[in-house]
Design a protein around this motif. Structure first.
Motif, mmCIF file in Angstrom:
data_model
loop_
_atom_site.group_PDB
_atom_site.id
_atom_site.type_symbol
_atom_site.label_atom_id
_atom_site.label_comp_id
_atom_site.label_asym_id
_atom_site.label_seq_id
_atom_site.Cartn_x
_atom_site.Cartn_y
_atom_site.Cartn_z
ATOM 1 N N ASP A 318 0.815 -1.227 0.000
ATOM 2 C CA ASP A 318 0.000 0.000 0.000
ATOM 3 C C ASP A 318 0.848 1.276 0.000
ATOM 4 O OD1 ASP A 318 -2.291 -1.466 -0.154
ATOM 5 O OD2 ASP A 318 -2.871 -1.228 1.952
ATOM 6 N N PRO A 319 1.914 1.363 0.825
ATOM 7 C CA PRO A 319 2.733 2.584 0.764
ATOM 8 C C PRO A 319 3.421 2.784 -0.587
ATOM 9 C CG PRO A 319 3.105 1.437 2.836
ATOM 10 C CD PRO A 319 2.341 0.500 1.949
ATOM 11 N N VAL A 320 3.826 1.698 -1.238
ATOM 12 C CA VAL A 320 4.436 1.799 -2.564
ATOM 13 C C VAL A 320 3.429 2.353 -3.558
ATOM 14 C CG1 VAL A 320 5.337 0.450 -4.506
ATOM 15 C CG2 VAL A 320 6.150 0.002 -2.183
ATOM 16 N N LEU A 321 2.202 1.856 -3.503
ATOM 17 C CA LEU A 321 1.161 2.350 -4.399
ATOM 18 C C LEU A 321 0.835 3.808 -4.098
ATOM 19 C CD1 LEU A 321 -1.148 -0.799 -4.486
ATOM 20 C CD2 LEU A 321 0.514 -0.048 -6.201
ATOM 21 N N ALA A 322 0.904 4.186 -2.824
ATOM 22 C CA ALA A 322 0.698 5.589 -2.461
ATOM 23 C C ALA A 322 1.798 6.457 -3.063
ATOM 24 C CB ALA A 322 0.671 5.744 -0.943
ATOM 25 N N PHE A 323 3.035 5.948 -3.078
ATOM 26 C CA PHE A 323 4.130 6.706 -3.679
ATOM 27 C C PHE A 323 3.919 6.859 -5.181
ATOM 28 C CE2 PHE A 323 8.271 6.734 -5.853
ATOM 29 C CZ PHE A 323 8.733 7.969 -5.398
ATOM 30 N N ARG A 324 3.466 5.812 -5.826
ATOM 31 C CA ARG A 324 3.252 5.909 -7.277
ATOM 32 C C ARG A 324 2.128 6.889 -7.599
ATOM 33 N NH1 ARG A 324 4.235 -0.399 -9.195
ATOM 34 N NH2 ARG A 324 6.332 -0.546 -8.288
ATOM 35 N N ALA A 325 1.093 6.922 -6.769
ATOM 36 C CA ALA A 325 0.029 7.910 -6.960
ATOM 37 C C ALA A 325 0.561 9.321 -6.734
ATOM 38 C CB ALA A 325 -1.136 7.617 -6.018
ATOM 39 N N PHE A 326 1.446 9.474 -5.751
ATOM 40 C CA PHE A 326 2.092 10.758 -5.484
ATOM 41 C C PHE A 326 2.887 11.212 -6.708
ATOM 42 C CE2 PHE A 326 6.177 12.661 -4.033
ATOM 43 C CZ PHE A 326 5.707 13.829 -3.447
ATOM 44 N N CYS A 327 3.652 10.321 -7.305
ATOM 45 C CA CYS A 327 4.451 10.666 -8.495
ATOM 46 C C CYS A 327 3.565 11.104 -9.654
ATOM 47 C CB CYS A 327 5.301 9.475 -8.913
ATOM 48 S SG CYS A 327 6.610 9.042 -7.750
ATOM 49 N N ALA A 328 2.405 10.471 -9.770
ATOM 50 C CA ALA A 328 1.497 10.801 -10.875
ATOM 51 C C ALA A 328 0.977 12.234 -10.774
ATOM 52 C CB ALA A 328 0.333 9.823 -10.908
ATOM 53 N N GLY A 329 1.100 12.850 -9.592
ATOM 54 C CA GLY A 329 0.651 14.223 -9.402
ATOM 55 C C GLY A 329 1.619 15.261 -9.924
ATOM 56 N N PHE A 330 2.781 14.828 -10.441
ATOM 57 C CA PHE A 330 3.772 15.742 -10.998
ATOM 58 C C PHE A 330 3.723 15.667 -12.520
ATOM 59 C CE2 PHE A 330 5.147 15.020 -6.742
ATOM 60 C CZ PHE A 330 5.797 16.194 -6.337
ATOM 61 N N GLY A 331 3.944 16.807 -13.148
ATOM 62 C CA GLY A 331 3.970 16.837 -14.604
ATOM 63 C C GLY A 331 5.365 16.576 -15.145
ATOM 64 N N ARG A 332 5.497 16.755 -16.445
ATOM 65 C CA ARG A 332 6.780 16.664 -17.122
ATOM 66 C C ARG A 332 7.144 18.046 -17.659
ATOM 67 N NH1 ARG A 332 9.884 12.122 -16.088
ATOM 68 N NH2 ARG A 332 8.464 10.381 -15.728
ATOM 69 N N THR A 333 8.395 18.373 -17.596
ATOM 70 C CA THR A 333 8.821 19.695 -18.051
ATOM 71 C C THR A 333 8.863 19.737 -19.575
ATOM 72 O OG1 THR A 333 11.147 19.058 -18.011
ATOM 73 C CG2 THR A 333 10.209 19.987 -16.003
ATOM 74 N N GLN A 334 8.786 20.941 -20.084
ATOM 75 C CA GLN A 334 8.821 21.140 -21.550
ATOM 76 C C GLN A 334 10.249 21.456 -21.992
ATOM 77 O OE1 GLN A 334 6.065 20.600 -23.445
ATOM 78 N NE2 GLN A 334 5.166 19.931 -21.507
#
Length: 334
Positions: A318-334
């Motif tokens: 569960d904490p690993v999945l929480a981290f992956r959801a956290f990462c998904a909240g960041f965009g990619r730079t242009q």
């Protein structure tokens, strides 16, 4: 052969000029882009993923800029010359202003730089929400736990896998042989960072000398009773997919470990830095040695994972999945 083909065939082979098509754009948020010891004075070519950068040292200050000349794309950090607040491009000799993009035709973008001890951090993206409280955390720790480099290592694995490790509670017992770990529940912090907290149960402090450790082990064998006399707190905060700050130790003896990773064309570069609590500076060497040992154990797993295999998660993930959801909240730079 087209001019694009010729450019690709003759591209420099340095890490700072890695092919753009190989690695995806770096995530927004914080990156530990270098230690002071990695800078060469004046201009230093660097890279995070395909983004080519130059660090500029001026008057004991470190600044960070895009490295591509806006005229024809030459790397300003390879052959460029620093003159005041400009770099003279090695290709056509144009004066490229450092950061003054609004008022100068030829200029490169500047990125914010925060220094914590010998570690240098930057943030990509314009959304202040991606700060996640890191500047405040840095200010809180910098005075009491100045960071010292522990290791810098190229790893053939995705960058976020290195930071994810802090949220994988089960691997501490299975891989690193911590006798017992309790807690390790992930939650969102007040500034939007991701937090995990638990307790490591050990017979003795890992910072004691080997003779003292052996005596404790033999006492357990003689009495048949295992005592968990050393119970350090583990408190990790991820401020981006690439930076996690861990407080480790019992009350009054807490050390700070910063683990960071930035993408490269072949995986990532991992950096670990350590800040020891006042009065316990003698433990720094053992902490650095322990960091090398732990990362070495991790690499044997990271570089042999099958990332195409279908995972089957259980409650411990569960904490690993929480981290992956956290990462998904960041965009990619242009």
């Amino acid at each position: 052969m087209t001019h694009q083909d010729r450019a690709a065939a003759t591209a420099p082979s340095t890490a700072a000029s890695a092919p753009r098509a190989v690695a995806s754009a770096p995530h927004t948020g914080w990156h530990l882009f270098a230690f002071l010891s990695e800078l060469t004075g004046g201009l230093t070519p660097l890279a995070i993923g395909p983004r080519r950068l130059i660090a500029v040292e001026q008057d004991e200050r470190v600044r960070l800029f895009d490295a591509n000349c806006p005229h024809r794309g030459a790397h300003l950090g390879i052959g460029g010359t620093l003159e005041g607040d400009c770099v003279i491009c090695p290709f056509h000799g144009k004066r490229i202003a450092l950061g003054d993009r609004a008022n100068r035709r030829w200029a490169v973008r500047e990125y914010p730089v925060l220094r914590w001890g010998q570690a240098l951090f930057t943030r990509f993206g314009s959304d202040d929400a991606d700060e996640r409280g890191f500047p405040e955390a840095l200010a809180r720790f910098a005075a009491t736990h100045p960071l010292v480099p522990a290791l810098t290592r190229a790893i053939a694995a995705p960058a976020d896998l290195i930071v994810e490790n802090a949220f994988d509670g089960d691997h501490f017992t299975a891989l690193h042989k911590v006798p017992k770990v309790t807690g390790m529940q992930a939650r969102t912090g007040e500034a939007g960072e991701l937090v995990i907290e638990g307790e490591f149960l050990m017979q003795t402090s890992p910072w004691q000398d080997d003779r003292a450790k052996e005596e404790v082990r033999w006492q357990a064998v003689r009495t048949g009773v295992v005592r968990w006399d050393y119970r350090p707190r583990f408190l990790a905060r991820a401020f981006s997919p690439g930076v996690v700050v861990t407080e480790f130790g019992p009350p009054g003896r807490t050390h700070v470990i910063v683990t960071a990773a930035s993408a490269t064309a072949t995986g990532c570069v991992a950096r670990v830095a350590i800040g020891v609590s006042a009065g316990h500076e003698g433990e720094l060497g053992m902490l650095i040695e322990g960091s090398h040992k732990a990362i070495g154990e991790d690499i044997s797993i990271w570089e042999n994972l099958d990332h195409t295999a279908e995972p089957h998660y259980d409650a411990g993930d569960d904490p690993v999945l929480a981290f992956r959801a956290f990462c998904a909240g960041f965009g990619r730079t242009q």
